[in-house]
Design an enzyme around this catalytic site. Structure first.
Site, mmCIF file in Angstrom:
data_model
loop_
_atom_site.group_PDB
_atom_site.id
_atom_site.type_symbol
_atom_site.label_atom_id
_atom_site.label_comp_id
_atom_site.label_asym_id
_atom_site.label_seq_id
_atom_site.Cartn_x
_atom_site.Cartn_y
_atom_site.Cartn_z
ATOM 1 N N ASP A 11 0.877 -1.176 0.000
ATOM 2 C CA ASP A 11 0.000 0.000 0.000
ATOM 3 C C ASP A 11 0.911 1.222 0.000
ATOM 4 O O ASP A 11 1.719 1.404 0.929
ATOM 5 C CB ASP A 11 -0.888 0.021 1.248
ATOM 6 C CG ASP A 11 -1.941 -1.073 1.217
ATOM 7 O OD1 ASP A 11 -2.487 -1.337 0.136
ATOM 8 O OD2 ASP A 11 -2.220 -1.668 2.280
ATOM 9 N N ASP A 130 -13.547 -3.162 -1.995
ATOM 10 C CA ASP A 130 -13.412 -2.901 -0.558
ATOM 11 C C ASP A 130 -14.811 -2.988 0.033
ATOM 12 O O ASP A 130 -15.727 -2.290 -0.421
ATOM 13 C CB ASP A 130 -12.827 -1.511 -0.310
ATOM 14 C CG ASP A 130 -11.394 -1.387 -0.826
ATOM 15 O OD1 ASP A 130 -10.703 -2.427 -0.881
ATOM 16 O OD2 ASP A 130 -10.982 -0.263 -1.167
#
Length: 250
Positions: A11, A130
């Site tokens: 990330d 998500d």
């Protein structure tokens, strides 16, 4: 039968690797190029790079950083963050990405999935979802988990498959960074109701979590970040343990 894949995730925020819990409280997790080299050497099956603030900041993914990481890799490399056009994807593939991951842009413009699939082939189009269990249902979130949509997670996964997605990267926001294990209910639900590969993500904390997600669901990949970044589990050790459990690991 598809062999199971172990996939570290970088990330990226402001050019560095970060990790948080439930998408919040981000801390520095190291240099992305050094981590990419490390995972290549340890036997990772793929690497995912997500520029987690590109969409929020309304900018494109860091192309130069993608190039630098791609130079270090021989394993498949998936890149996501700030991708919204065919041209964005072309640039990333030219920079060394093997697959691209789209999330918010696909929700905003579902036709993007079919456009990209037709242009580049569905094998390199990953739709990242998500999701959070809220209001008694699984709901899709966008903009780095900041914005709830009206979409039900299973409905969206099915629609993405129908439009030409080649793979789903399914991240449980409830599990993210908690190390309490993958969301087996959610991963099982999605992986049993679509016909493309599903990567489970969010919640890995120990070797048994990987065992559980591969035995109890049809996920073909398991993605994790902090346990690899901070050396809590070695990829080589993890794969050896899973092979001892007679799992078909690459």
């Amino acid at each position: 039968m598809l062999k199971k894949r172990i996939i570290p995730c970088l990330d990226i925020k402001d050019g560095t690797t970060v990790k948080g819990v439930n998408f919040e409280d981000l801390i520095n997790a190291g240099n992305p190029i050094e981590l990419a080299k490390k995972y290549e050497n340890e036997g990772a099956d793929e690497l995912v790079f997500l520029d987690i603030t590109a969409t929020i900041e309304e900018r494109k993914t860091f192309i130069e950083l993608v190039k630098d990481i791609a130079r270090e890799l021989s394993i498949p490399f998936t890149v996501g963050g700030g991708i919204s056009t065919v041209e964005d994807v072309r640039k990333l593939l030219e920079a060394g990405a093997d697959k691209i991951s789209i999330n918010s842009s696909a929700v905003k413009n579902p036709k993007l999935i079919s456009d990209l699939s037709q242009e580049f082939g569905n094998q390199c189009i990953v739709v990242a979802i998500d999701t959070k269990f809220i209001d008694n249902s699984d709901r899709v979130f966008v903009k780095g988990g900041r914005e709830k949509t009206a979409l039900q997670t299973l409905d969206w996964a099915k629609k993405a498959e129908g439009l030409g997605a080649g793979e789903i990267l399914l991240t449980s926001m409830d599990g993210d960074g908690t190390k309490n294990g993958f969301d087996l209910r959610l991963t099982k639900l999605i992986s049993e109701n679509i016909n493309i590969p599903v990567i489970g993500s969010g919640g890995a904390g120990k070797i048994k979590d990987f065992e559980d997600v591969f035995i109890q669901t049809k996920a073909t990949g398991a993605l994790a970040a902090s346990i690899f970044h901070f050396g809590e589990i070695g990829i080589k050790d993890l794969k050896e343990e899973l092979k001892l459990k007679k799992l078909a690991i690459r």
